[in-house]
Design an enzyme around this catalytic site. Structure first.
Site, mmCIF file in Angstrom:
data_model
loop_
_atom_site.group_PDB
_atom_site.id
_atom_site.type_symbol
_atom_site.label_atom_id
_atom_site.label_comp_id
_atom_site.label_asym_id
_atom_site.label_seq_id
_atom_site.Cartn_x
_atom_site.Cartn_y
_atom_site.Cartn_z
ATOM 1 N N LYS A 18 0.805 -1.231 0.000
ATOM 2 C CA LYS A 18 0.000 0.000 0.000
ATOM 3 C C LYS A 18 0.842 1.287 0.000
ATOM 4 O O LYS A 18 0.370 2.342 -0.409
ATOM 5 C CB LYS A 18 -0.932 0.027 1.214
ATOM 6 C CG LYS A 18 -2.105 -0.930 1.105
ATOM 7 C CD LYS A 18 -3.029 -0.727 2.291
ATOM 8 C CE LYS A 18 -4.202 -1.681 2.232
ATOM 9 N NZ LYS A 18 -5.202 -1.397 3.270
ATOM 10 N N ASN A 21 -4.899 2.253 -1.622
ATOM 11 C CA ASN A 21 -5.431 0.890 -1.805
ATOM 12 C C ASN A 21 -6.245 0.745 -3.087
ATOM 13 O O ASN A 21 -6.766 -0.331 -3.368
ATOM 14 C CB ASN A 21 -6.284 0.465 -0.596
ATOM 15 C CG ASN A 21 -7.668 1.089 -0.643
ATOM 16 O OD1 ASN A 21 -7.834 2.202 -1.116
ATOM 17 N ND2 ASN A 21 -8.662 0.364 -0.171
#
Ligand code: ATR
Length: 295
Positions: A75, A96
Site C-alpha cells: 500500500k 489501496n
C-alpha cells in the site's frame, strides 16, 4: 448469472495485488458488486512480490486493466509507481485503489472512505467529540486522518510501541488543529474518558482471537461508541466488553463493504445507490454466514 451475458470481448478487467493474497475478501466483494450492478467486468487476485511491484503495475496497465486494489504489503511502496495521488490518500500515506488514466494509474485510499461511510450509517458522530485511537499501524493511519477530518475535539493516540503513536500524532498535527496526546495502554483507565474509542490494533483476530487490547472492561463505562476495524470474529472481545456497558458497538464489516464500493465508484465515476449497497451487503453477509472464502 448467465455466463453468455458476461466475459466477452467487451469485458473490463480489475484486480488486486498483494502478498499473501489467498485470503483476500476483495475478489468476492468486487465480483458481487459487478454482478449486482450488472457491469460486464471481472476481478481477479494476483500475488505480487515486493521486488516485482513496479513491473506488475506497468504490466497490468499495459494489459488494459481499468482498476486495481492494492493490499498488504504494497500500500505504501505502490505510491512510487503512479502518475498521481489523491489528496486524502496522500494524507493517509497509503493507497489501496488505482484508477486507470491516460498517463498511468492514479492512487486513492478508500479505507478511509469506507470508515467514513460506516460512521455515517451507524450514526457515530465525531464532530466535537473526544476520541481515543488504539493502534498506530496502517488501519490506524486511515482512522486518525478521518477523526481529524471529521472535526474531533481531541485525538488520544494509544499504542504498544509508543514511538509509532508519537509519529502518527506528529503527522496528524501537521494539518489538524484539535488537541492530541499520546498515552500507553496502562494509562487509559485513569485518563480523561473519551466519547468514542476506535480499535485499529490487530488484537482480537487471528491468533489473538478472544483477547482485547483493553484489559479492564470497566474502561468502557460512560463511553458513547466503540468501533473495531476487525470483522472476523464478528464480535471481538473488545466489542463484547463494550456492549456490556451500553456502548454503541460497530465492527469493521461495513467499513470493508463500503471501501470496496468506494473503489468501484472511483473506477466508474458513479455513485452506487443506498438500495444497491444494501443488496450487496446482504449477499455478502450470507456468504460470511456460510463460512467465507476458505476454498
Ligand atoms: P494494520 O495494517 O492492520 O493496521 P499493522 O500496521 O501491522 O496492521 O498494525 C497493527 C497494530 O496492532 C499496531 O498498532 C500494533 O502495535 P505495535 O505498533 O506496537 O506493533 C498493534 N498490535 C499488534 N499486536 C498487538 C498486541 N499484542 N498488543 C497491542 N497492540 C498490538
Amino acid at each position: 448469472m448467465n455466463v453468455f451475458d458476461f466475459y466477452n470481448g467487451h469485458t473490463k478487467v480489475y484486480g488486486i495485488i498483494g502478498n499473501p493474497i489467498e485470503h483476500s475478501f476483495s475478489p468476492v466483494l468486487q465480483n458481487t458488486i459487478l454482478q449486482t450492478t450488472g457491469f460486464n467486468g471481472v476481478y481477479v487476485p494476483f500475488k505480487v512480490e515486493e521486488k516485482d511491484i513496479k513491473k506488475a503495475v506497468e504490466g497490468l496497465y499495459a494489459l488494459g486493466f481499468e482498476g486495481l486494489n492494492v493490499t498488504v504489503p504494497h500500500k505504501i511502496s505502490v505510491m512510487n509507481c503512479l502518475c498521481g495521488i489523491d489528496e486524502t490518500a496522500r494524507k493517509v500515506g497509503a493507497v489501496n485503489t488505482l484508477k486507470r488514466t491516460e498517463n498511468g494509474f492514479k492512487g486513492y485510499n478508500t479505507d478511509i472512505l469506507g470508515l467514513k461511510k460506516s460512521f455515517s450509517i451507524n450514526k457515530i458522530e465525531v464532530k466535537g467529540k473526544k476520541t481515543m485511537l488504539l493502534g498506530a499501524g496502517g488501519a490506524a493511519n486511515s482512522a486518525a486522518v478521518l477523526l481529524a477530518e471529521l472535526g474531533a475535539e481531541k485525538i488520544v493516540f494509544v499504542n504498544r510501541t509508543k514511538e509509532k503513536a508519537e509519529a502518527l500524532k506528529n503527522h496528524i498535527s501537521s494539518f489538524y488543529n484539535g488537541k492530541t496526546d499520546v498515552i500507553s495502554f496502562d494509562d487509559i483507565y485513569t485518563y480523561e474518558k473519551p466519547d468514542i474509542v476506535v480499535n485499529a490494533t490487530s488484537v482480537g483476530m487471528g491468533e489473538g482471537v478472544w483477547q482485547s487490547p483493553v484489559k479492564e472492561d470497566s474502561f468502557f463505562k460512560g463511553i458513547e461508541a466503540v468501533f473495531d476495524v476487525i470483522y472476523i470474529p464478528w464480535e471481538t472481545k473488545l466489542l463484547n466488553d463494550a456492549k456490556k456497558f451500553g456502548c454503541k458497538c460497530v465492527n469493521g464489516f461495513d467499513m470493508l463493504i463500503y471501501q470496496g464500493i468506494a473503489s468501484y465508484e472511483i473506477w466508474h465515476d458513479i455513485s452506487v445507490s443506498d438500495n444497491m449497497a444494501v443488496e450487496i451487503k446482504d449477499s455478502l453477509s450470507q456468504y460470511f454466514l456460510k463460512g467465507g472464502n476458505n476454498k
